[in-house]
Design a protein around this motif. Structure first.
Motif: not given
Ligand SMILES: *[C@@H]1O[C@H](CO)[C@@H](O)[C@H](O)[C@H]1NC(C)=O
Ligand SMILES: *[C@@H]1O[C@H](CO)[C@@H](O)[C@H](O)[C@H]1NC(C)=O
Ligand SMILES: *[C@@H]1O[C@H](CO)[C@@H](O)[C@H](O)[C@H]1NC(C)=O
Ligand SMILES: *[C@@H]1O[C@H](CO)[C@@H](O)[C@H](O)[C@H]1NC(C)=O
Ligand SMILES: *[C@@H]1O[C@H](CO)[C@@H](O)[C@H](O)[C@H]1NC(C)=O
Ligand SMILES: *[C@@H]1O[C@H](CO)[C@@H](O)[C@H](O)[C@H]1NC(C)=O
Length: 834
Positions: A559, A562, A576, A579-581, A586, A588, A590
């Motif tokens: 994170k 990112v 960007v 994000c997603c985790i 994982k 990114l 855009y």
């Protein structure tokens, strides 16, 4: 005199004895109410009379809403003793009690209060729906229907215990629509511990509300209510009041066992549901047994999990998704009494059942609460909460912890007593380590402060230096994503409070946006993962890069990375968004580029003609600006390391935007100098020193840029060998032609009409300078940009470039330490350089 009268009235209103100032219909000793007649409240909100519920032929004496079309009784006198036929009569008997007679003149129901002195009493129906019996001479309240609730709770009606008289007011469900008799379910306040409402099925609890005062009860209800909780020596009770008294509302314990609130919508003549309890499966009391918590969002997974330091009592039941056995202390657990034990925080919970072995103190400091719990070895957990800004409440548990629920937004933190081993584990995981360990803080604090100071000074110095060097400041520096609305789940919320600028999307919204990463939405595949097109629920189009699982980073580290990458903002860099985790995943997120990537155009026989020379030159300039920003102007000074034609994306206006920057950092190859054991890049674009020795610098990006420029000009790929000159690479071909002054021959025929030959030759010249063998000979990014944008700058003659010769690469050769060329465009993310 008028004011005096008004004041008197007001006082009487407050005390609920207000016959003298209202002219409501009154039932006096000489009157009676027969079937077909009714007693009205003053504002004609409520009526008292006889009715038959549903299709029933029985008659009941009850109170109902006058303005509600659908007959809705809120109170019934004789719910268990129906009257046959329509000859029931309600009157006040000679002892001053309300009494209901059936057709045989037998009493079926009575208020049954003892009236002293003179016997004349009168009954009124108030506009709150409360039927009151008062002594006529002194207006003393003798009896009220609000004290004997049936299945309905009206505004201002109290539930709970009168500690002096022992009167306990609670709701009981009806048997059915037809039969209002007392059913199986009840909603009752449990006054012990920290008071809590329970729903009972017979005598078995199946739901418990939040304990008071650990959450304002208003949190469960809409904001137009005020919730009152009376908690003193005389009384523990609850009631609610509506801000807008014209709204008709009721809370009813239905015969299905649900507690629902409704409001009457006179627009379409329907009751509208406002809330319901229980709401989740997790609300079921004891679903996960003791010492566990239940997660209502775990739709597909098992909802139960154990609290820290506990394990499933029966792993087999647990495996079969039966959590009712709950959890027990871990078998190898140490003693938790004066043996180095402590507390592990479990965030965002609906507190466990606090009605039994719990103890509350509403005026403790937060550290006292922890100490108090630690001191008593039978204390299993505690919760603390700011009560009203001044006081901190402490709720300590002395026994089983039952019925914790994960409440992502409104939950409280539960501190569970754990032994020394568990505590160490917890501290390792938790970031709050420093807060906890005072000693360490006292050692580390001065060090940290010094480091902070030093880095601040260094930063200021660098800033100053840079400002004097490059005066130009970039236009879009601020980063603020407001257009995307990712939903944040609990854990993510924690992180994003540390990264206010970063939008963290949850997996489900990404799955929805990309239609479960369907092949139809796939935009491409690279060494770092696949890219999918998606659309957020607000309509915004996005590109989702699903990173391959080989990233070595932890979540927090990722994170942070990112976050840094997201702060890089330039018109020639892809933005960007977030994000997603989640678990292994994982991603990114855009901004989406309408025109996909540069290679999609220039290597395609038909599409290449849509890019004329002016556009191609602008694209070359844009790429150079983007790289300059990465190399020099951004805070991070990023070396891209995987610059290639397919990483240059094009927006709707064909502006180039570099993507995948910072990936090398994210994949843990971010040493700024010389060597790395991991090579990130794509053959054909990698500089010799990088491909062979794993040595990289900004000059390696310059090399890749040179290759990209040649590809843009020629429309040919560098890493593919050509039939007429199978041994030469694109660089080799261009170099051969350049030496013979025939370089224009290799220019993409589709730009022949639009190009200015001097400009093209200059670009080829610059590209050849960029791909020189020796990194020291290659121009800097800044020099490249200057050479491109100003024709006045004299260009040195290019030396022989690197990688003139190539050979097609077989699949079996793909793990290499030698430069080779292949059609395989995939980025190599790791190999051991020798
Ligand atoms: C009831 O009626 C009787 C006579 O019918 C009368 O004497 C008495 O005053 C009345 N009581 C009330 C409370 O009005
Ligand atoms: C009353 O009876 C009718 C006909 O028998 C039936 O359709 C209706 O559902 C019943 N209403 C209730 C509330 O039970
Ligand atoms: C009412 O009628 C039913 C039969 O229809 C009878 O069983 C019941 O005893 C009656 N109740 C009273 C109070 O008369
Ligand atoms: C109440 O108990 C009965 C019998 O044990 C059961 O059938 C019913 O489903 C229960 N209701 C609820 C709401 O738990
Ligand atoms: C769940 O486990 C408990 C014992 O832990 C057992 O009594 C109960 O019958 C089980 N319920 C089901 C549905 O298997
Ligand atoms: C611990 O707390 C329990 C419950 O309040 C109490 O009964 C017990 O006496 C306490 N023990 C000590 C050692 O204070």
């Amino acid at each position: 005199m008028d004011t005096e009268k008004m004041l008197k009235c007001l006082m009487l209103v407050v005390l609920f004895f207000f016959p003298s100032c209202t002219s409501i219909d009154t039932l006096t000793a000489n009157q009676s109410i027969k079937d077909g007649q009714s007693l009205m409240s003053k504002e004609k909100n409520f009526a008292l009379g006889f009715f038959s519920p549903g299709n029933s032929s029985h008659r009941f004496l009850g109170i109902w809403f006058v303005k509600v079309r659908e007959q809705t009784a809120v109170w019934i006198a004789n719910r268990n003793d129906p009257i046959n036929g329509s000859s029931g009569v309600l009157s006040i008997n000679k002892y001053g009690n309300l009494i209901l007679y059936d057709s045989y003149n037998r009493p079926v129901w009575s208020t049954d209060v003892s009236v002293q002195g003179t016997t004349s009493s009168v009954a009124h129906l108030l506009d709150s729906g409360n039927l009151v019996l008062v002594q006529e001479s002194n207006n003393k309240l003798l009896w009220q229907s609000f004290d004997y609730p049936t299945d309905t709770l009206l505004p201002s009606m109290k539930l709970g215990l009168n500690r002096r008289t022992g009167l306990d007011r609670y709701l009981t469900s009806s048997k059915s629509q037809e039969d209002p008799g007392v059913g199986d379910y009840s909603y009752k306040l449990n006054p012990t511990g920290s008071p809590q409402f329970f729903l009972y099925n017979g005598s078995t609890p199946y739901y418990c509300s939040w304990p008071w005062p650990w959450r304002s009860l208003a949190a469960t209800t809409p904001a137009d209510y005020s919730i009152n909780f009376v908690y003193n020596q005389d009384e523990i009770s609850y009631f609610y009041i509506l801000d807008d008294p014209t709204i008709i509302t009721r809370v009813v314990l239905e015969n299905s066992g649900s507690l629902r609130q409704f409001a009457w919508n006179d627009g379409d003549n329907q009751w509208k549901e406002r809330y319901v309890e229980p709401k989740y499966r997790c609300d079921t009391y004891g679903l996960c047994g003791a010492y566990s918590k239940c997660n209502p969002d775990n739709v597909n997974k098992f909802e139960c999990s154990c609290l820290p330091g506990y394990e499933p009592k029966s792993p087999r039941d647990w495996y079969l998704r039966n959590g009712s056995g709950g959890c027990v202390r871990k078998q190898l657990g140490l003693s938790m009494c004066g043996n180095g034990e402590g507390f592990a925080k479990v965030a965002q919970l609906k507190p466990p059942d606090a009605s039994k072995a719990a103890w509350i103190d509403l005026s403790m400091s937060s550290t006292e609460c922890e100490k108090a719990c630690l001191r008593n070895c039978s204390c299993t957990a505690y919760i603390r909460r700011d009560i009203d800004g001044k006081r901190t409440g402490c709720l300590a548990y002395y026994g089983k912890l039952m019925g914790s629920l994960e409440y992502t937004n409104e939950g409280l933190d539960l501190y569970v007593r754990v032994d020394a081993t568990e505590l160490a584990k917890y501290k390792e995981k938790s970031n709050g380590f420093l807060d906890k360990n005072r000693k360490l803080v006292s050692v580390l604090l001065p060090v940290a402060v010094t480091m902070l100071l030093v880095s601040f000074l260094a930063y200021m110095w660098l800033r100053k230096k840079r400002k004097t060097k490059v005066k130009r400041k970039l236009p879009h520096q601020s980063f603020n994503v407001t257009t995307t609305k990712g939903s944040l789940d609990g854990d993510e919320l924690k992180y994003s409070s540390r990264h206010p600028d970063l939008v963290v999307f949850d997996l489900s919204s990404m799955v929805a946006a990309t239609e479960n990463f369907s092949l139809g939405n796939k935009l491409g595949q690279g060494g770092f993962g696949s890219v999918f097109k998606g659309q957020l629920s607000n309509g915004q189009e996005i590109a989702v890069k699903r990173l391959s699982k080989c990233s070595l980073q932890g979540i927090e580290e990722f994170k942070n990375e990112v976050m840094l990458i997201a702060k890089l903002q330039h018109r020639n860099l892809v933005k960007v968004l977030g994000c997603c985790i989640q678990g292994e995943e994982k991603m990114l997120i855009y901004e989406y580029m309408q025109n996909r990537s540069l290679d999609f155009f220039i290597f395609d026989h038909t599409r290449r003609s849509s890019l004329n020379w002016v556009q191609r030159f602008e694209i070359i300039l844009g790429i150079a600006r983007g790289i300059l920003y990465l190399h020099q102007d951004s805070r991070l000074r990023i070396i891209h390391r995987d610059l290639k034609t397919s990483n240059v994306l094009l927006d709707a206006e064909m502006n180039p935007k570099i993507s995948d920057f910072g990936m090398a950092r994210m994949f843990k190859g971010d040493q700024i100098q010389d060597r790395t054991t991991r090579v990130v890049g794509t053959y054909g674009y990698m500089s010799p020193e990088y491909a062979v020795f794993g040595r990289f610098s900004r000059k390696s990006d310059v090399f890749s840029f040179g290759v990209v420029v040649l590809e843009i000009i020629t429309g040919k790929k560098n890493n593919v060998s050509y039939q007429d000159h199978p041994s030469l690479t694109l660089i080799g071909r261009v170099w051969e032609l350049w030496k013979e002054d025939r370089a224009l021959e290799i220019v993409d025929p589709s730009v022949k009409e639009s190009y200015v030959s001097d400009e093209v030759l200059r670009c080829i010249h610059i590209a050849l300078l960029c791909v020189e063998e020796d990194a020291g000979d290659r121009p800097t990014t800044m020099a490249v940009l200057l050479m491109l944008s100003s024709e006045a700058t004299a260009l040195p003659s290019p030396k022989q470039p690197a990688f003139i010769f190539g050979r097609p690469l077989n699949e079996s050769d793909s793990v290499v330490g030698q430069p080779s060329y292949s059609v395989n465009q995939v980025t190599i993310t790791s190999f051991q350089a020798r």
